[in-house]
Structures are given as structure tokens and as C-alpha cells.
Write an enzyme that holds these catalytic residues in place. Structure first.
Site, PDB file in Angstrom:
ATOM      1  N   GLU A   1       0.876  -1.155   0.000  1.00 34.79           N
ATOM      2  CA  GLU A   1       0.000   0.000   0.000  1.00 34.79           C
ATOM      3  C   GLU A   1       0.927   1.222   0.000  1.00 34.79           C
ATOM      4  O   GLU A   1       1.828   1.291   0.829  1.00 34.79           O
ATOM      5  CB  GLU A   1      -0.821  -0.045   1.298  1.00 34.79           C
ATOM      6  CG  GLU A   1      -2.022   0.815   1.286  1.00 34.79           C
ATOM      7  CD  GLU A   1      -2.726   0.799   2.649  1.00 34.79           C
ATOM      8  OE1 GLU A   1      -2.587  -0.185   3.405  1.00 34.79           O
ATOM      9  OE2 GLU A   1      -3.407   1.788   2.927  1.00 34.79           O
TER      10      GLU A   1
ATOM     11  N   ARG B   1       5.257 -13.164   9.285  1.00 36.61           N
ATOM     12  CA  ARG B   1       5.928 -11.908   8.993  1.00 36.61           C
ATOM     13  C   ARG B   1       7.232 -11.833   9.776  1.00 36.61           C
ATOM     14  O   ARG B   1       7.428 -12.543  10.756  1.00 36.61           O
ATOM     15  CB  ARG B   1       5.031 -10.716   9.310  1.00 36.61           C
ATOM     16  CG  ARG B   1       4.659 -10.540  10.755  1.00 36.61           C
ATOM     17  CD  ARG B   1       3.500  -9.563  10.913  1.00 36.61           C
ATOM     18  NE  ARG B   1       3.854  -8.212  10.555  1.00 36.61           N
ATOM     19  CZ  ARG B   1       3.250  -7.511   9.569  1.00 36.61           C
ATOM     20  NH1 ARG B   1       2.302  -8.062   8.846  1.00 36.61           N
ATOM     21  NH2 ARG B   1       3.597  -6.290   9.315  1.00 36.61           N
TER      22      ARG B   1
ATOM     23  N   LYS C   1       4.499   0.400   9.497  1.00 40.65           N
ATOM     24  CA  LYS C   1       4.604   1.687   8.812  1.00 40.65           C
ATOM     25  C   LYS C   1       3.978   2.804   9.638  1.00 40.65           C
ATOM     26  O   LYS C   1       4.473   3.923   9.663  1.00 40.65           O
ATOM     27  CB  LYS C   1       3.922   1.606   7.447  1.00 40.65           C
ATOM     28  CG  LYS C   1       4.834   1.041   6.378  1.00 40.65           C
ATOM     29  CD  LYS C   1       4.165   1.090   5.014  1.00 40.65           C
ATOM     30  CE  LYS C   1       3.177  -0.035   4.851  1.00 40.65           C
ATOM     31  NZ  LYS C   1       2.602  -0.141   3.515  1.00 40.65           N
TER      32      LYS C   1
HETATM   33  P1  ATP Z   1       2.871  -2.574   8.022  1.00 39.04           P
HETATM   34  O1  ATP Z   1       2.146  -3.481   8.968  1.00 39.04           O
HETATM   35  O2  ATP Z   1       4.307  -2.393   8.316  1.00 39.04           O
HETATM   36  O3  ATP Z   1       2.175  -1.292   7.786  1.00 39.04           O
HETATM   37  P2  ATP Z   1       1.649  -3.703   5.775  1.00 39.04           P
HETATM   38  O4  ATP Z   1       1.434  -5.162   5.815  1.00 39.04           O
HETATM   39  O5  ATP Z   1       0.484  -2.824   6.049  1.00 39.04           O
HETATM   40  O6  ATP Z   1       2.878  -3.353   6.673  1.00 39.04           O
HETATM   41  P3  ATP Z   1       1.744  -3.507   2.970  1.00 39.04           P
HETATM   42  O7  ATP Z   1       2.147  -2.329   2.200  1.00 39.04           O
HETATM   43  O8  ATP Z   1       0.319  -3.870   2.973  1.00 39.04           O
HETATM   44  O9  ATP Z   1       2.252  -3.245   4.446  1.00 39.04           O
HETATM   45  O10 ATP Z   1       2.650  -4.762   2.658  1.00 39.04           O
HETATM   46  C1  ATP Z   1       3.038  -5.206   1.391  1.00 39.04           C
HETATM   47  C2  ATP Z   1       3.441  -6.643   1.511  1.00 39.04           C
HETATM   48  O11 ATP Z   1       4.511  -6.793   2.409  1.00 39.04           O
HETATM   49  C3  ATP Z   1       2.291  -7.473   2.037  1.00 39.04           C
HETATM   50  O12 ATP Z   1       2.189  -8.648   1.248  1.00 39.04           O
HETATM   51  C4  ATP Z   1       2.693  -7.785   3.445  1.00 39.04           C
HETATM   52  O13 ATP Z   1       2.188  -9.024   3.850  1.00 39.04           O
HETATM   53  C5  ATP Z   1       4.215  -7.785   3.373  1.00 39.04           C
HETATM   54  N1  ATP Z   1       4.798  -7.436   4.659  1.00 39.04           N
HETATM   55  C6  ATP Z   1       4.557  -6.339   5.394  1.00 39.04           C
HETATM   56  N2  ATP Z   1       5.229  -6.384   6.563  1.00 39.04           N
HETATM   57  C7  ATP Z   1       5.920  -7.550   6.564  1.00 39.04           C
HETATM   58  C8  ATP Z   1       6.793  -8.198   7.497  1.00 39.04           C
HETATM   59  N3  ATP Z   1       7.113  -7.646   8.665  1.00 39.04           N
HETATM   60  N4  ATP Z   1       7.333  -9.395   7.142  1.00 39.04           N
HETATM   61  C9  ATP Z   1       7.035  -9.946   5.954  1.00 39.04           C
HETATM   62  N5  ATP Z   1       6.214  -9.408   5.050  1.00 39.04           N
HETATM   63  C10 ATP Z   1       5.649  -8.224   5.338  1.00 39.04           C
HETATM   64 MG    MG Z   2      -1.291  -2.826   5.130  1.00 41.17          MG
END
Ligand code: ATP
Ligand code: MG
Length: 560
Positions: free
Chosen positions: A40, A266, A276
Site C-alpha cells: 500500500e 511476517r 509503517k
Molecule cells: P505494516 O504493517 O508495516 O504497515 P503492511 O502489511 O500494512 O505493513 P503492505 O504495504 O500492505 O504493508 O505490505 C506489502 C506486503 O509486504 C504485504 O504482502 C505484506 O504481507 C508484506 N509485509 C509487510 N510487513 C511484513 C513483514 N514484517 N514481514 C514480511 N512481510 C511483510
Molecule cells: Mg497494510
């Protein structure tokens, strides 16, 4: 500065790779492999995303497939092109490419809408006019079934009319939502008639004012995967409970393909925040100096600190991919950087905390030319001249006026080898009123010069680095430590109370070989006995580099 290294070992197998291999062997998906990385655009990527990038792009690379770069831009209020650019840059820097496969969930807004009308006509979606609070109350909880909204049995015609008027902008935010009609008693809360669309009168950075209704993430994500003919939709474990909804969408809507979702654990790292939202709070609250602060776990921060793409890929390989959540020790990450830079970084000499050393029996204007290898394991990279003169800089910690037991470096009367040069004996020192050493004095043994026959008859235990005072220059050096004091700052009520007040210390008196004044921004160096440093890419100026400590060496140097 770097030499091509041997091809890295192939990535270790993991359960996702095994599934892909089995699907290929069985001819599922007509032998195709298509993954996607779907961030995102609401922040900068962090090391957790690197795990997902390496997994998705790595599978595509190793199984002859494709990996799509797709922005999940379904939330118009939080997204920004600054983030889009930084995300593309981070993926490229990590060494991956998406070819022509750059997509946005907003590419499919029209498709999402079309499928929504299809669901309404099929009696599988309805417009609900309860308020958000009422919807929550009606949904029940883990022990109590939900109850149907009074609007659940609206006719398809009425739903269609209302939904079209929602699109036409006739209603304010929150007046209605479109919900899937699944099962209000499902033990899985995600199936209790989840929202598919909401009203948001907010311009979207790509679609402008074309839409005032936006699809929800779960719905848009499944539709996007199916539109792109994704075969393996890999996401993190918190989406496991959403998989039945994902399956419902791709099985109920007339989509062109049937992707499958797989979940992995994760990445969580000790002493590191990995969300984030919280990282944004650190930036906005000015607890760090921007997203690319070298203490941040963002890709831009790690890069500025001195991490290399190779080190991050190595890390992602080493930690593997599994289905159980764990907290990885940040030292695993640091070790990967050491392993990468040990091979690729040229050597240099820096005296971080300098104290003057005067060799009293050395002529004032003379210079003995010594040679230091540019890389001890790669002799083909040659060596450089380091002049030995009467006045030198040595590390303050390499001298003790009253040596403790086991201290083998300089102390009154003690002998030590100046690396690449000769053996000296300490003859005295001066200190100021506070007892702080201001100068160390010594004599040298000319016949102990490296390369002189018989020089090795000098048996000394200590071996210290040094710089000629008149051939070196002062630079700014930033020494970084962990940003947080707690191993798991995410578990602390207010993570700000866990901030380490000593996470950065800046020196302006550190000395480096004068050739290092020309260090290119972003270049990596091993400063002998001290650690790996990177010339800061933001604050270095021509002839005036700033060096960031990327990672210290292992503490084994004293035994060498
Ligand atoms: P955050 O929780 O840090 O805001 P998010 O999951 O909202 O992260 P996205 O932009 O939706 O962030 O993530 C893009 C991809 O990265 C998704 O497929 C998500 O599952 C993966 N991702 C995000 N954080 C991690 C993590 N700590 N370890 C592995 N994969 C991750
Ligand atoms: Mg997200």
C-alpha cells in the site's frame, strides 16, 4: 571497489517454494507461476517488506515465472506518490525487476464495480444503511452469532438502484455500504457479511474525482489477483482468517482466473519497530531525522546506514520462510552485513577517538613508507602507502596509564606493534588536570620494521592501528546504536519511552587517511579494527565525507 563474487548459493527450500514446485510438477495453472508484491503506498518499505519482496520476486526468478509489482491503492486518504516512487526505488535497489508488470489496484476499480453489480444481481451483495457503529453491534463477537441487518433482504433491484446512486455521489460518507451476503453466524468474523464498498468523497491520486466509492482491501485484492492471473498470492499470517473471504470472492465473481492465497510468518526483529504506522510516528514526532535516518529499519534508512542489497538478500535467505511467528535477533541481520562487506569493502584506516603519539627517536621531518593491503583476502586489489612519521594518531582506548590484567596494548613500558610498520615501546605520557591523557610518548625499534630481516624476532602481543598526523584529516563520524532499549519495542505501551537516548553520537575529531576524503557518497569501507562504515549519501560533500558506522567488527580482533 567491489569484485564480482561467486554466484550465491540457491535459496533454501521453504514451504511456499515447495507448493510452487508441486504445482508446477502437477501442471496446475497450466505450468505458469505468477506472484505479486502488493504494498500500500502509505509509507516507506521496511526490512519486513524485503522478506516479502525476496520471497515473491525470488520465486518468480527461480521458477521461470513473473512477479507483478502492484500498488494496493484502495485507500485514497493515506496514499502519496512520494511513497510510490520510494517503493519502486527500493525494489529495484534490492535487485529485482517487474518488467512490464506494474499495476495498481485502481486499474481495476471499474472491474470491481462491475463484479459488485454482478453480486447484487445474484443476490450475493446488498446495500446496508446501518451506521458503522450499528454494523459493528450487529456483527456479534467470537462467542455470539451476528444478527442480520434490517436491510439484508432488500431486493436486487433496490440494491442496484442504491448502489448506482452511491456511485453517482448522491450520499454522504458513511450513509451506506455495500456488503457481501455470506453468513452472519459464521464462526469466522470475516464472513459475517463483510463490507465490499464504502463511500469516500475524497479524490484519489490516480483516479482523481472519478470515484466516490472505493472497494475494500479484501475484495479489491482478490479481484486484482484474479485479473492479473496471479497463481500464488503470498501474504502474511494475519490474513489467514481472510482466506475464506478471498476464496469466496474469486469463486463467486466471474473473474478470469483462480488464484490461491498462502500465508507465511511476517518478519519481526529485536530492537526494531516494523509497522509503517509507527515508523511514520517516529518521523512525524521527529524522534528520527526522516524516513532515511540510518537508525530506521526502512530500506532507505538501512541503505544510508551502509547495508547492501546483497546483505539484505542474504538475510532473507538465512531467516527462511515459515508459518510460525518468531522474533529474529537483530544480530542475524548485522552478521549478514559483515559477511557481505568483509568480502566487498575495501580497507582503510581511521582513528575514531584519537590521541597523539610521539615517537621521540624518530626524526621530525622523516617518513618511512609502509604498505597496507586494500583487501587482505584479495591481493589483486593491491596495497597503498601509509607513511610512518614522528607524530601519529592512535585510538585512545589502545593506551592505558594503568593497564588492567590482560591488556596487551600500549601502557608505560609496554611494547606493541604498529600495524604494517614496526614495534614501539611506550616511554611515557602526559595528562591534563582531569587525568585525561593528552599525549603518549614512545620509541621505535628501526630493525623491527615490517619486511626487515629479523623483524619477527620481536614478540609482542598487541597490534594497533595508527595514522600519521600530518598525512591524515579530521572528518565527521556518526556512531549509531540501537534505536530502542527494549528487545521488543512493539510490546511496550508507548514505544517512545523505549527510545535509546544514545542511539547516535557524532564526532568531528576522528581522523582518516587523507585519501578517504575522496570517498564517494554511499561507498563502503572497513576501517581496520573498528567496523564497516559508509560515506553518508545525504550529508557528504566533495572532499568532506561524513562516515556512518554501519556495523562493528566482531569482537575477535584483539586475539588476532
Ligand atoms: P505494516 O504493517 O508495516 O504497515 P503492511 O502489511 O500494512 O505493513 P503492505 O504495504 O500492505 O504493508 O505490505 C506489502 C506486503 O509486504 C504485504 O504482502 C505484506 O504481507 C508484506 N509485509 C509487510 N510487513 C511484513 C513483514 N514484517 N514481514 C514480511 N512481510 C511483510
Ligand atoms: Mg497494510
Amino acid at each position: 571497489m567491489s569484485k564480482p563474487s561467486a554466484a550465491p548459493p540457491p535459496p533454501a527450500a521453504n514451504f511456499v517454494r515447495n507448493i510452487v514446485a508441486e504445482d508446477l510438477a502437477a501442471g496446475t495453472h497450466q505450468g505458469r507461476v505468477a506472484t505479486r508484491f502488493p504494498p500500500e503506498p502509505n509509507g516507506y518499505l521496511h526490512i519486513g517488506h524485503a522478506k516479502s519482496i525476496c520471497l515473491n520476486f525470488g520465486i518468480a526468478r527461480d521458477f521461470g515465472g513473473v512477479c507483478h509489482m502492484r500498488f494496493d491503492d484502495t485507500n485514497p486518504t493515506k496514499e502519496d506518490t512520494e511513497y510510490v516512487d520510494s517503493i519502486l526505488d527500493a525494489v529495484t535497489w534490492l535487485g529485482f525487476g517487474w518488467g512490464e508488470h506494474l499495476y495498481y489496484a485502481s486499474d481495476y476499480f471499474e472491474k470491481c464495480y462491475e463484479y459488485a453489480e454482478f453480486l447484487i444481481r445474484a443476490g450475493k451483495a446488498y446495500v446496508d444503511s446501518l451506521s458503522a457503529d450499528e454494523i459493528r453491534a450487529y456483527r456479534g463477537n467470537l462467542t455470539e452469532a451476528g444478527k442480520p441487518s434490517p436491510f439484508r433482504e432488500r431486493s436486487a433491484d433496490e440494491n442496484l438502484e442504491l448502489f448506482r446512486r452511491m456511485r453517482a455521489g448522491e450520499f454522504p460518507d458513511g450513509a451506506h455500504v455495500l456488503r457481501a451476503k455470506i453468513d452472519m453466524a459464521s464462526p469466522n468474523m470475516n464472513l459475517r457479511d463483510p463490507a465490499l464498498y464504502r463511500i469516500r468523497h475524497h479524490p484519489h491520486w490516480r483516479t482523481g474525482n472519478s470515484w466516490c466509492i472505493y472497494p475494500m482491501y479484501d475484495y479489491a485484492h482478490a479481484v486484482s489477483d484474479a485479473q492479473e492471473h496471479i497463481t500464488h498470492s503470498i501474504c502474511t499470517l494475519e490474513f489467514e482468517d481472510h482466506r475464506p473471504l478471498y476464496d469466496w470472492v474469486v469463486e463467486t465473481c466471474p473473474v478470469p482466473s483462480r488464484p490461491h492465497q498462502y500465508e507465511f510468518a511476517r518478519l519481526n526483529l529485536t530492537y526494531t519497530l516494523m509497522s509503517k504506522r509507527k515508523l511514520l510516528e517516529l518521523v512525524v514526532g521527529k524522534h528520527v531525522d526522516g524516513w532515511d535516518d540510518p537508525r530506521m529499519p526502512t530500506i532507505v534508512g538501512l541503505r544510508r546506514r551502509g547495508f547492501t542489497p546483497g546483505a539484505l538478500r542474504l538475510f532473507c535467505d538465512r531467516i527462511g520462510v515459515s508459518k510460525s511467528d518468531s522474533l529474529i535477533d537483530v544480530s542475524v541481520l548485522e552478521d549478514c552485513l559483515r559477511d557481505d562487506l568483509n568480502e566487498h569493502a575495501l580497507r582503510g584506516i581511521a582513528v575514531i577517538d584519537p590521541v597523539r603519539l610521539v615517537i621521540e627517536n624518530f626524526p621530525a621531518d622523516a617518513a618511512e613508507i609502509c604498505h597496507a593491503p586494500n583487501h587482505p583476502q584479495q591481493p589483486e586489489l593491491g596495497s597503498r602507502e601509509v607513511p610512518l612519521t614522528r607524530e601519529l594518531w592512535i585510538e585512545r582506548e589502545d593506551f592505558m596509564a594503568e593497564p588492567v590484567k590482560g591488556f596487551f596494548r600500549l601502557a608505560p613500558g609496554a611494547e606493541v606493534r604498529l600495524r604494517y610498520a614496526c614495534v614501539i615501546r611506550c616511554t611515557g605520557f602526559s595528562a591534563d588536570a582531569d587525568g585525561r591523557v593528552t599525549e603518549v610518548r614512545a620509541e621505535w625499534y628501526p630493525d623491527s620494521r615490517s619486511g626487515t630481516p629479523g623483524a619477527d624476532t620481536y614478540k609482542v602481543k598487541g597490534n594497533i592501528h595508527w595514522l600519521s598526523a600530518r598525512h591524515s584529516a579530521a572528518v565527521e563520524v556518526r556512531i549509531y546504536d540501537r534505536l530502542f532499549k527494549d528487545p521488543n519495542p512493539a510490546a511496550v505501551d508507548d514505544f517512545r519511552t523505549s527510545l535509546n537516548p544514545d542511539s547516535i553520537s557524532i564526532r568531528h575529531d576522528s581522523q582518516v587517511e587523507s585519501a578517504l576524503l575522496r570517498a564517494a557518497p554511499g561507498s563502503h569501507w572497513q576501517f581496520e579494527r573498528k567496523g564497516y562504515f559508509c560515506a553518508d549519501s545525504r550529508d557528504s560533500q566533495a572532499g568532506k565525507p561524513v562516515f556512518n558506522l554501519a556495523v562493528t567488527l566482531k569482537d575477535s580482533w584483539q586475539k588476532r
